[in-house]
Design a protein around this motif. Structure first.
Motif, PDB file in Angstrom:
ATOM      1  N   ASP A 192       0.832  -1.199   0.000  1.00  0.00           N
ATOM      2  CA  ASP A 192       0.000   0.000   0.000  1.00  0.00           C
ATOM      3  C   ASP A 192       0.869   1.253   0.000  1.00  0.00           C
ATOM      4  O   ASP A 192       2.110   1.175  -0.014  1.00  0.00           O
ATOM      5  CB  ASP A 192      -0.980  -0.007   1.177  1.00  0.00           C
ATOM      6  CG  ASP A 192      -0.309  -0.028   2.545  1.00  0.00           C
ATOM      7  OD1 ASP A 192       0.892   0.337   2.638  1.00  0.00           O
ATOM      8  OD2 ASP A 192      -0.975  -0.387   3.525  1.00  0.00           O
ATOM      9  N   ASP A 193       0.234   2.397   0.011  1.00  0.00           N
ATOM     10  CA  ASP A 193       0.967   3.667  -0.071  1.00  0.00           C
ATOM     11  C   ASP A 193       1.872   3.875   1.137  1.00  0.00           C
ATOM     12  O   ASP A 193       2.956   4.470   1.017  1.00  0.00           O
ATOM     13  CB  ASP A 193      -0.011   4.833  -0.203  1.00  0.00           C
ATOM     14  CG  ASP A 193      -0.691   4.876  -1.564  1.00  0.00           C
ATOM     15  OD1 ASP A 193      -0.164   4.253  -2.505  1.00  0.00           O
ATOM     16  OD2 ASP A 193      -1.745   5.530  -1.683  1.00  0.00           O
ATOM     17  N   ASP A 194       1.452   3.395   2.314  1.00  0.00           N
ATOM     18  CA  ASP A 194       2.308   3.532   3.495  1.00  0.00           C
ATOM     19  C   ASP A 194       3.599   2.728   3.340  1.00  0.00           C
ATOM     20  O   ASP A 194       4.679   3.185   3.740  1.00  0.00           O
ATOM     21  CB  ASP A 194       1.560   3.072   4.750  1.00  0.00           C
ATOM     22  CG  ASP A 194       0.504   4.067   5.202  1.00  0.00           C
ATOM     23  OD1 ASP A 194       0.588   5.242   4.795  1.00  0.00           O
ATOM     24  OD2 ASP A 194      -0.401   3.666   5.956  1.00  0.00           O
ATOM     25  N   ASP A 195       3.488   1.529   2.748  1.00  0.00           N
ATOM     26  CA  ASP A 195       4.685   0.721   2.506  1.00  0.00           C
ATOM     27  C   ASP A 195       5.641   1.456   1.572  1.00  0.00           C
ATOM     28  O   ASP A 195       6.854   1.495   1.812  1.00  0.00           O
ATOM     29  CB  ASP A 195       4.304  -0.623   1.884  1.00  0.00           C
ATOM     30  CG  ASP A 195       3.480  -1.507   2.803  1.00  0.00           C
ATOM     31  OD1 ASP A 195       3.690  -1.460   4.024  1.00  0.00           O
ATOM     32  OD2 ASP A 195       2.613  -2.247   2.284  1.00  0.00           O
ATOM     33  N   ARG A 250       5.852   4.651   0.979  1.00  0.00           N
ATOM     34  CA  ARG A 250       6.378   5.854   1.630  1.00  0.00           C
ATOM     35  C   ARG A 250       7.478   5.480   2.627  1.00  0.00           C
ATOM     36  O   ARG A 250       8.533   6.135   2.682  1.00  0.00           O
ATOM     37  CB  ARG A 250       5.242   6.586   2.330  1.00  0.00           C
ATOM     38  CG  ARG A 250       5.639   7.945   2.911  1.00  0.00           C
ATOM     39  CD  ARG A 250       4.452   8.647   3.539  1.00  0.00           C
ATOM     40  NE  ARG A 250       3.318   8.723   2.632  1.00  0.00           N
ATOM     41  CZ  ARG A 250       2.184   8.043   2.777  1.00  0.00           C
ATOM     42  NH1 ARG A 250       2.043   7.205   3.796  1.00  0.00           N
ATOM     43  NH2 ARG A 250       1.211   8.184   1.914  1.00  0.00           N
ATOM     44  N   THR A 251       7.248   4.437   3.392  1.00  0.00           N
ATOM     45  CA  THR A 251       8.260   3.997   4.355  1.00  0.00           C
ATOM     46  C   THR A 251       9.538   3.577   3.647  1.00  0.00           C
ATOM     47  O   THR A 251      10.649   3.938   4.069  1.00  0.00           O
ATOM     48  CB  THR A 251       7.717   2.828   5.197  1.00  0.00           C
ATOM     49  OG1 THR A 251       6.566   3.264   5.917  1.00  0.00           O
ATOM     50  CG2 THR A 251       8.768   2.323   6.173  1.00  0.00           C
ATOM     51  N   VAL A 259      11.448  -1.389   4.542  1.00  0.00           N
ATOM     52  CA  VAL A 259      10.070  -1.596   4.968  1.00  0.00           C
ATOM     53  C   VAL A 259       9.915  -3.041   5.423  1.00  0.00           C
ATOM     54  O   VAL A 259      10.567  -3.942   4.880  1.00  0.00           O
ATOM     55  CB  VAL A 259       9.072  -1.257   3.833  1.00  0.00           C
ATOM     56  CG1 VAL A 259       9.238  -2.186   2.632  1.00  0.00           C
ATOM     57  CG2 VAL A 259       7.630  -1.263   4.335  1.00  0.00           C
TER      58      VAL A 259
END
Length: 273
Positions: free
Chosen positions: A13-16, A18-19, A26
């Motif tokens: 997902d987008d959080d992955d 971004r991290t 990640v």
């Protein structure tokens, strides 16, 4: 949070994303199922028992020099297992992570190398020194990298899980690295050092989970103080152009590569003179 879909694809997902971009690594949970890990584990242990031949320095100890007796290895290192056991090529781990690499880095990514790293029980010296992967590799224009680190065993603080220094992905240059046990003829391991103010993030992960890191983030791991192995299976993806250039230079990630090739790796003015 990433999800393993019924069709066998793993969707991040987008959080992955971004991290991975901001921290240089990640943690992805449940990349492989228990049954899938068990199938890989059977082959993995054949390598550890020396039932699959791995020539020269591609079977070595990453916590010691090349002269160490195999019975005393602390970190059993097997380079390029897919070369020495071709039946492993295209396995479920490779297939699934290739899709994740595209999601993290874009199109045109391919497998550059694979590696097995097994910390033997009660080996407090099974320390993988702090380093940045780019210090080990030829300098190329396209440095996109997604290195997958699969936990074959639960990876804990006690048995030597991965540790990262996220701030290093924002530093203007790589940190200076030097061989730990002499030159490349004595050992392959390089190391750099923590600096005052460095924030270390320790990342214990469960069997079947992966961490994924890039070529710049500084990372390492501690020794194994437990009664069990800490087994990891690494597959690294880089761009097709970068892999082509590496091979043209004679660089395959094998510890058996020519010495004059290995002596030229790293980034000029940063990790190399």
């Amino acid at each position: 949070m990433g999800t393993l879909r019924p069709d066998g694809c793993y969707e991040i997902d987008d959080d992955d994303r971004r991290t991975f971009e901001e921290q240089g690594f990640v943690h992805l949970r449940g990349v492989l199922t228990e049954d899938e890990v068990a199938e890989l584990e059977a082959v993995y242990d054949r390598f550890l028992r020396r039932e699959i031949e791995v020539p020269g320095k591609d079977y070595c100890d990453m916590a010691g020099d090349y002269g160490r007796d195999p019975s005393d290895y602390s970190i059993v290192n097997v380079m390029l297992p897919r070369r020495y056991h071709p039946a492993w090529q295209g396995n479920v781990y490779e297939t699934r992570t290739s899709g994740i690499a595209r999601q993290l880095c874009g199109n045109g990514m391919t497998i550059d190398y694979d590696q097995l790293l097994a910390k033997q029980p009660y080996k407090e010296d099974a320390v993988f020194a702090w380093h940045q992967d780019m210090a080990y590799w030829p300098d190329t224009e396209d440095r996109r990298t997604a290195t997958f680190w699969l936990a074959v065993d639960d990876s804990t603080v006690a048995n030597g899980c991965m540790r990262f220094v996220p701030a290093t992905v924002r530093e203007p240059s790589l940190r200076p690295h030097a061989p730990i046990f002499g030159g490349r003829g004595e050992s392959h391991a390089l190391a750099t050092e923590l600096r005052a103010g460095d924030e270390v993030v320790t990342v214990p992960i469960a069997r079947g989970d992966c961490t994924v890191h890039n070529e710049r983030v500084m990372h390492g791991s501690g020794g194994n103080t437990t009664a069990g192995f800490r087994r990891a299976y690494v597959v690294a993806y880089r761009s097709e152009d970068t892999v082509r250039i590496e091979r043209e230079l004679g660089f395959t990630h094998s510890h058996n590569d020519e010495g004059e090739v290995l002596d030229t790796v790293g980034v000029e003015g940063e990790t190399s003179a």
